[in-house]
Design a protein around this motif. Structure first.
Motif, short mmCIF file in Angstrom:
data_model
loop_
_atom_site.label_atom_id
_atom_site.label_comp_id
_atom_site.label_asym_id
_atom_site.label_seq_id
_atom_site.Cartn_x
_atom_site.Cartn_y
_atom_site.Cartn_z
N SER A 1 31.13 -4.58 27.12
CA SER A 1 32.17 -5.51 26.68
C SER A 1 32.95 -5.95 27.90
N SER A 2 32.40 -6.93 28.60
CA SER A 2 33.01 -7.41 29.84
C SER A 2 33.62 -8.78 29.60
N TYR A 3 34.94 -8.88 29.67
CA TYR A 3 35.63 -10.15 29.50
C TYR A 3 36.30 -10.50 30.81
N THR A 4 35.96 -11.68 31.33
CA THR A 4 36.49 -12.09 32.62
C THR A 4 37.13 -13.47 32.47
N TYR A 5 38.40 -13.57 32.83
CA TYR A 5 39.13 -14.82 32.74
C TYR A 5 39.59 -15.21 34.15
N ILE A 6 39.12 -16.37 34.63
CA ILE A 6 39.56 -16.87 35.93
C ILE A 6 40.78 -17.73 35.68
N GLN A 7 41.94 -17.26 36.17
CA GLN A 7 43.20 -17.94 35.87
C GLN A 7 43.97 -18.33 37.13
N ASP B 1 42.75 -20.17 41.32
CA ASP B 1 41.63 -20.60 42.17
C ASP B 1 41.06 -19.38 42.89
N MET B 2 39.74 -19.23 42.82
CA MET B 2 39.12 -18.01 43.33
C MET B 2 37.81 -18.32 44.02
N ASN B 3 37.55 -17.63 45.14
CA ASN B 3 36.29 -17.76 45.85
C ASN B 3 35.35 -16.63 45.41
N MET B 4 34.05 -16.93 45.40
CA MET B 4 33.04 -15.93 45.02
C MET B 4 32.19 -15.64 46.23
N ASP B 5 32.12 -14.37 46.66
CA ASP B 5 31.40 -14.03 47.88
C ASP B 5 30.14 -13.21 47.63
N VAL B 6 29.71 -13.09 46.35
CA VAL B 6 28.47 -12.39 46.01
C VAL B 6 27.74 -13.19 44.94
N ASN B 7 26.42 -12.95 44.83
CA ASN B 7 25.67 -13.48 43.70
C ASN B 7 26.08 -12.72 42.44
N VAL B 8 26.36 -13.46 41.35
CA VAL B 8 26.91 -12.84 40.15
C VAL B 8 25.95 -13.01 38.98
N THR B 9 25.70 -11.90 38.27
CA THR B 9 24.93 -11.92 37.03
C THR B 9 25.87 -11.54 35.89
N GLU B 10 26.08 -12.45 34.96
CA GLU B 10 27.06 -12.25 33.88
C GLU B 10 26.36 -11.72 32.63
N PHE B 11 26.83 -10.56 32.14
CA PHE B 11 26.30 -9.96 30.92
C PHE B 11 27.29 -10.04 29.77
N GLY B 12 28.51 -10.50 30.05
CA GLY B 12 29.53 -10.51 29.00
C GLY B 12 30.10 -11.88 28.76
N TYR B 13 31.41 -12.01 28.88
CA TYR B 13 32.12 -13.25 28.59
C TYR B 13 32.85 -13.70 29.86
N TYR C 1 42.67 -11.98 41.37
CA TYR C 1 42.86 -13.29 40.76
C TYR C 1 42.32 -13.36 39.34
N TRP C 2 41.52 -12.38 38.91
CA TRP C 2 40.98 -12.49 37.56
C TRP C 2 41.56 -11.41 36.67
N SER C 3 41.50 -11.69 35.37
CA SER C 3 42.09 -10.79 34.39
C SER C 3 41.06 -10.42 33.35
N SER C 4 41.20 -9.23 32.76
CA SER C 4 40.28 -8.80 31.71
C SER C 4 40.77 -9.21 30.33
N THR C 5 41.93 -9.84 30.25
CA THR C 5 42.43 -10.38 28.98
C THR C 5 42.97 -11.78 29.21
N SER C 6 42.74 -12.67 28.25
CA SER C 6 43.20 -14.04 28.38
C SER C 6 44.72 -14.08 28.45
#
Length: 362
Positions: free
Chosen positions: A31-37, A39-51, A10-15
């Motif tokens: 260089s981590s780019y994450t675009y949620i485009q 509806d998506m469920n998250m099943d882990v704790n997430v630590t964001e270091f990028g975008y 469900y997610w893309s590395s480019t807009s």
């Protein structure tokens, strides 16, 4: 971003790009780019270091997992984010766009993030919003939290001074509530609160609940409108509930917006006995009538000794009455020999309380 997400396609590395079905970057500085485009469920704790960006009308949702936006990272929200705990680290860049919805099911921490948090959408926090020393939240949106802590500022207000349960936005905090308390005195609940300032404040509502969930308005008090000085308020609940009851204060400004205070509890049965009050009816009576005694709003299943005496002090009648589960009782005073014309003293006694009334027989 650490760990795998459920439904990674469900997610893309480019807009605007196609779903990549791949794994987000995991190392700080990558260089981590994450675009949620979608509806998506998250099943882990997430630590964001990028975008990280969530698109308009799309959502990233979890009821149990947490999200951290680390220093040097960027988070942009057009759609909906729902997480358990949320942390913005100092040096991260946060931008909640108009129409964006940020829902935190537990606690929200802004760790000393001084000037990079812009909220133009709506933030709702079920627990505590802790804005750390130096934290600065700006924008044209709003934040509502059950509790506010920390010395940082939110839309210009020091977090620790924002009333619990308030919705705060730029220039709209209606009152600065210093204290709100309730105490039992002489069978009545005395309610006191103090404001340090009031802006556009129309009125206060005192609300009461038997379960802490469903509240009823028992009194309304006019506010000061606009005031920059300390104002003390005192009201009372003269007909309190038996057992544990809950009180809160709701403030309503002139355009209908309102905020609520923290909840305080009172336990009447443990703190102090209710006053013994009763009435005799009919009164006066004729010699062929039988009067009744009505006990109202007393303690549940309590014994009350009722005695009838003449003005010489002679006892003519006595009976023990037991109140029902609601603290009420209605009992006929059926004296075998009808009382002659005159004045009689009706005495009620219970839990070290005595209450007297006169009965007149024509």
């Amino acid at each position: 971003m650490g760990g795998d997400w459920s439904n990674s396609g469900y997610w893309s590395s480019t807009s605007g790009g196609a779903p990549c079905g791949c794994r987000p970057g995991t190392s700080p500085g990558s260089s981590s780019y994450t675009y949620i485009q979608a509806d998506m469920n998250m099943d882990v704790n997430v630590t964001e270091f990028g975008y990280l960006e969530i698109a308009t009308n799309k959502s990233l949702t979890t009821l149990t997992k947490s999200l951290e936006i680390k220093s040097g990272s960027t988070f942009v929200l057009y759609g909906i984010l729902k997480v358990y705990d949320l942390t913005f680290f100092n040096g991260s860049i946060i931008d909640v766009k108009p129409g964006g919805q940020l829902i935190v099911l537990h606690n929200f921490y802004n760790n000393n993030n001084s000037n990079n948090v812009n909220i133009d959408g709506v933030v709702t926090v079920s627990g505590t919003f802790d804005n750390g020393n130096g934290g600065d939240v700006t924008g044209n949106g709003s934040i509502t939290a059950s509790n506010y802590t920390g010395n940082g500022t939110t839309f210009g207000y020091t977090n620790s001074t924002i009333p619990s349960g308030s919705e705060v936005s730029n220039g709209s905090l209606p009152i600065e509530l210093v204290s709100f308390m309730a105490s039992l005195e002489n069978g009545k609940v005395l309610i006191k609160w103090t404001t340090n300032s009031e802006t556009n404040n129309d009125y206060f509502s005192i609300e009461r609940s038997i379960n802490g969930i469903s509240f009823e308005v028992i009194n309304k008090i006019k506010g000061q409108g606009n005031s920059n000085s300390i104002t003390n308020y005192i009201e009372n609940d003269s007909n309190p509930l038996h057992g544990i009851s809950y009180y809160r204060l709701r403030q309503t400004d002139f355009d209908g917006k309102n905020t609520v205070s923290e909840i305080v509890a009172i336990n009447i049965s443990k703190l102090e006995a209710l006053p013994l009050n009763f009435e005799i009816y009919p009164n006066p009576i004729s010699q062929n009538e039988i009067p009744s005694i009505k006990i109202s709003d007393f303690e549940s299943q309590k014994e009350v000794l009722v005695v009838v005496r003449n003005l010489l002090g002679q006892e003519l009648y006595s009976k023990v009455i037991i109140t029902d589960f609601s603290g009420n009782s209605i009992t006929a005073i059926d004296i075998e020999d009808r009382l002659p014309s005159g004045t009689y003293l009706i005495i009620g006694t219970s839990v070290n309380q005595i209450f007297n009334k006169y009965l007149i027989v024509k």
